[in-house]
Write a protein that holds these residues in place. Structure first.
Motif, PDB file in Angstrom:
ATOM      1  N   THR A 110       2.010 -11.527 -10.389  1.00 33.34           N
ATOM      2  CA  THR A 110       2.364 -10.798 -11.617  1.00 33.34           C
ATOM      3  C   THR A 110       3.285 -11.606 -12.512  1.00 33.34           C
ATOM      4  OG1 THR A 110       2.250  -8.793 -10.296  1.00 33.34           O
ATOM      5  CG2 THR A 110       3.261  -8.605 -12.475  1.00 33.34           C
ATOM      6  N   SER A 222      -2.746  -5.485 -17.189  1.00 34.70           N
ATOM      7  CA  SER A 222      -3.685  -4.370 -17.085  1.00 34.70           C
ATOM      8  C   SER A 222      -5.055  -4.788 -16.571  1.00 34.70           C
ATOM      9  CB  SER A 222      -3.825  -3.660 -18.436  1.00 34.70           C
ATOM     10  OG  SER A 222      -4.249  -4.572 -19.413  1.00 34.70           O
ATOM     11  N   THR A 223      -5.294  -6.097 -16.408  1.00 32.68           N
ATOM     12  CA  THR A 223      -6.624  -6.481 -15.929  1.00 32.68           C
ATOM     13  C   THR A 223      -6.951  -5.943 -14.531  1.00 32.68           C
ATOM     14  OG1 THR A 223      -5.677  -8.627 -15.412  1.00 32.68           O
ATOM     15  CG2 THR A 223      -7.122  -8.506 -17.336  1.00 32.68           C
ATOM     16  N   VAL A 225      -6.156  -3.144 -13.297  1.00 27.64           N
ATOM     17  CA  VAL A 225      -6.554  -1.754 -13.531  1.00 27.64           C
ATOM     18  C   VAL A 225      -7.958  -1.726 -14.121  1.00 27.64           C
ATOM     19  CG1 VAL A 225      -5.943   0.386 -14.703  1.00 27.64           C
ATOM     20  CG2 VAL A 225      -4.145  -1.203 -13.993  1.00 27.64           C
ATOM     21  N   ALA A 228     -10.552  -2.472 -11.553  1.00 32.04           N
ATOM     22  CA  ALA A 228     -10.689  -1.368 -10.609  1.00 32.04           C
ATOM     23  C   ALA A 228     -11.613  -0.301 -11.185  1.00 32.04           C
ATOM     24  CB  ALA A 228      -9.314  -0.776 -10.296  1.00 32.04           C
ATOM     25  N   VAL A 229     -11.474  -0.052 -12.485  1.00 32.31           N
ATOM     26  CA  VAL A 229     -12.315   0.957 -13.138  1.00 32.31           C
ATOM     27  C   VAL A 229     -13.739   0.426 -13.289  1.00 32.31           C
ATOM     28  CG1 VAL A 229     -12.700   2.254 -15.260  1.00 32.31           C
ATOM     29  CG2 VAL A 229     -10.378   1.986 -14.361  1.00 32.31           C
ATOM     30  N   ASP A 245     -13.651 -10.789 -12.130  1.00 26.83           N
ATOM     31  CA  ASP A 245     -12.267 -10.430 -11.786  1.00 26.83           C
ATOM     32  C   ASP A 245     -11.615 -11.575 -11.027  1.00 26.83           C
ATOM     33  OD1 ASP A 245      -9.906  -9.464 -10.933  1.00 26.83           O
ATOM     34  OD2 ASP A 245     -10.730  -7.840  -9.711  1.00 26.83           O
TER      35      ASP A 245
END
Lengths: 291, 263
Positions: A110, A222-223, A225, A228-229, A245
């Motif tokens: 991060t 936010s990637t 997240v 994941a979606v 990803d």
């Protein structure tokens, strides 16, 4: 307060009598004292016709990473998190250095992109690019110099995690946490360090493309997240996430062995997240009017 | 030593600079004078390679600035005294500059002395500097490489009368020792007192150039300036300017250029 009649020349180099570049070559501008830490660069100083050596640009850009309070804070936070996460995991996971070191990857994954983004965007936020690019008009060289310190930081922090894991393992084993598992795969360490370097590179690319820290940091954070979606959006979404990803595609690197298929997926996502944005970003910076 | 040759710059359909040509010789101070938004900063950015002209060329010492090996050693620039990281100390800015140019770090102390910033002030972060202190720091930075050419954008902005007096003396001294100085300003009187030559610009076009005496035409530079810029900038304000300020007719505020992006 008012100091007129004191020209730099008078103090340092004698009278200004025509400025032939050859005259400037090899002429020290002032008395070089013992505490002068830049003696190693004196050979190439004061030559206005020769480009600034890259190592000098590198030294300047590395210094800029830590010469403000915010720079120092992020450095301390990263080192602190690496040490703390390795030590904390040690109390639970037992004396397994490889497992302990890997824990630091959560923080590094991060924060390394954030550090890289701040490196690439800072000069545009404070408009110091005006000064930097006036001193070195070959902007690609400045970008190259800026890219190195975050990548080096990724390697250094990965090694730090491993170094911290060793005494933590020893202490935990001593304290009755069971026999220490000293099995450390060099390939794993290399691959895991590579993952962290890729994360930093992704931050560099995003920062260079957007030249705006908040936007780049939001995208960077936010990637996971997003994927994941997307990964849950049927087979097409799953395939997309599987190939693009970077967090997922880079994981096999740390497994020590990588299949050709995994390699292809990693390469695809690296092109998408690192090569393309970096290339577009470099073109943008080279053309951009600095205001 | 500085040469603008038919420089034009378009931003979309807006012509920010229109066929600008002038030269600055060694040993002289040239004032680049014009109302806010006239194109002064654009021209100076083009000169130092931070913006590209749409047509024409600008050279320093016979070369495009960006083609010099290490331009900071020959050309000192101050483009915007406010463009600094607020968390840097003044000394750090100079140290970074000295490192980049390959100068001994003692050079930072020398230029600090030169611009009258104290040791203590130099250890404070720039966030707490007044605009006048930032200008002094910017001039110190421009002088790091002991340049033959100085390019200063609005260096008198924010300086107190003492500071303006000091800067006049410094620029005069530098020019007398062979330096070519180009400084932009909208502060007519400041330029008038230090410049040998004046280039007047309005709406991107050179309106007049010559020595201060030539442009004064026996009735003062201000009158010439107002006449020349009357049709090129905004119309006169509707109210009278309190106290009869610097540019009453033109209705421009003698404020900062920074507020206007196209400046």
């Amino acid at each position: 307060m008012i100091r007129v009649g004191h020209h730099p020349n008078d103090a340092s180099r004698g009278a200004r009598t025509g400025y032939h570049p050859a005259e400037i070559t090899g002429t020290a501008p002032g008395p070089v004292t013992k505490d002068d830490t830049m003696n190693d660069t004196m050979d190439d100083t004061m030559n206005a016709d020769r480009p600034i050596p890259f190592r000098r640009l590198l030294a300047v850009e590395a210094r800029k990473l830590a010469d403000t309070r915010s720079g120092k804070i992020i450095t301390v936070v990263m080192v602190g998190l690496v040490v703390a996460s390795v030590a904390a995991r040690g109390t639970v996971a037992g004396p397994k250095p490889q497992t302990l070191a890997a824990t630091a990857g959560i923080a590094l994954g991060t924060l390394l992109p954030v550090l890289a983004i701040l490196t690439m965007t800072g000069e545009w936020a404070h408009r110091t690019a005006l000064t930097t690019f006036a001193l070195e008009p070959r902007r690609h060289r400045v970008l190259a110099a800026k890219s190195v310190p975050p990548l080096v930081a990724a390697v250094a922090l990965s090694l730090l995690a491993m170094l911290v894991a060793v005494p933590v393992t020893a202490v935990v084993a001593q304290a009755g946490g069971g026999p220490a598992d000293w099995d450390i795969q060099p390939l794993w360490l290399l691959g895991w360090t590579g993952v962290n370097v890729l994360m930093a590179a992704q931050g560099l690319a995003l920062g260079t493309l957007l030249l705006n820290a908040p936007a780049a940091i939001v995208i960077s954070l936010s990637t996971p997240v997003l994927w994941a979606v997307v990964g849950r959006l049927g087979s097409a979404g799953a395939a997309l996430a599987e190939w693009l990803d970077l967090n997922t595609t880079a994981a096999p690197l740390a497994s020590g062995g990588m299949t050709w298929g995994e390699g292809a997926r990693l390469a695809t996502s690296a092109v998408f997240w690192i090569v393309l944005p970096m290339a577009a970003g470099v073109v943008r910076v080279l053309r951009k009017e600095v205001t | 030593m500085i040469e603008f040759r038919n420089v034009s710059k378009m931003y979309g359909k807006v012509r920010a600079l229109d066929d600008v040509s002038f030269t600055v010789g060694a040993g002289s101070v040239t004032g680049f004078l014009g109302p806010n938004g006239a194109g002064k900063s654009t021209a100076l950015r083009i000169l130092v390679g931070l913006a590209r002209p749409t047509s024409g060329s600008a050279t320093v010492l016979g070369l495009p600035y960006a083609e010099m090996g290490c331009p900071g050693l020959r050309v000192g620039t101050l483009l915007d005294a406010g463009a600094r990281h607020p968390g840097h100390t003044g000394r750090e800015v100079l140290t970074l500059g000295a490192m980049t140019l390959g100068l001994p770090r003692t050079r930072a102390g020398e230029v600090l002395d030169l611009v009258g910033l104290t040791e203590r002030e130099s250890r404070r972060t720039i966030g707490g500097y007044s605009l006048g202190m930032r200008q002094r720091l910017g001039i110190a930075h421009a002088l790091l490489g002991d340049p033959e050419v100085l390019v200063l954008d609005e260096p008198a902005n924010g300086l107190d009368p003492q500071g303006i007096h000091w800067m006049r003396g410094l620029l005069r001294h530098l020019a007398d020792s062979g330096c070519a100085v180009l400084l932009s300003s909208h502060l007519l009187h400041e330029v008038e007192q230090v410049a040998d030559n004046i280039v007047m610009i309005g709406r991107g076009r050179v309106l007049a150039q010559g020595t201060v005496e030539e442009l004064s035409r026996g009735r003062g530079l201000e009158q010439t300036f107002l006449e020349l810029t009357a049709h090129t900038d905004r119309g006169p304000g509707t109210g009278t300017y309190p106290g009869g300020g610097m540019f009453p007719g033109a209705g421009t505020h003698p404020g900062t250029d920074a507020g206007r992006g196209a400046a």
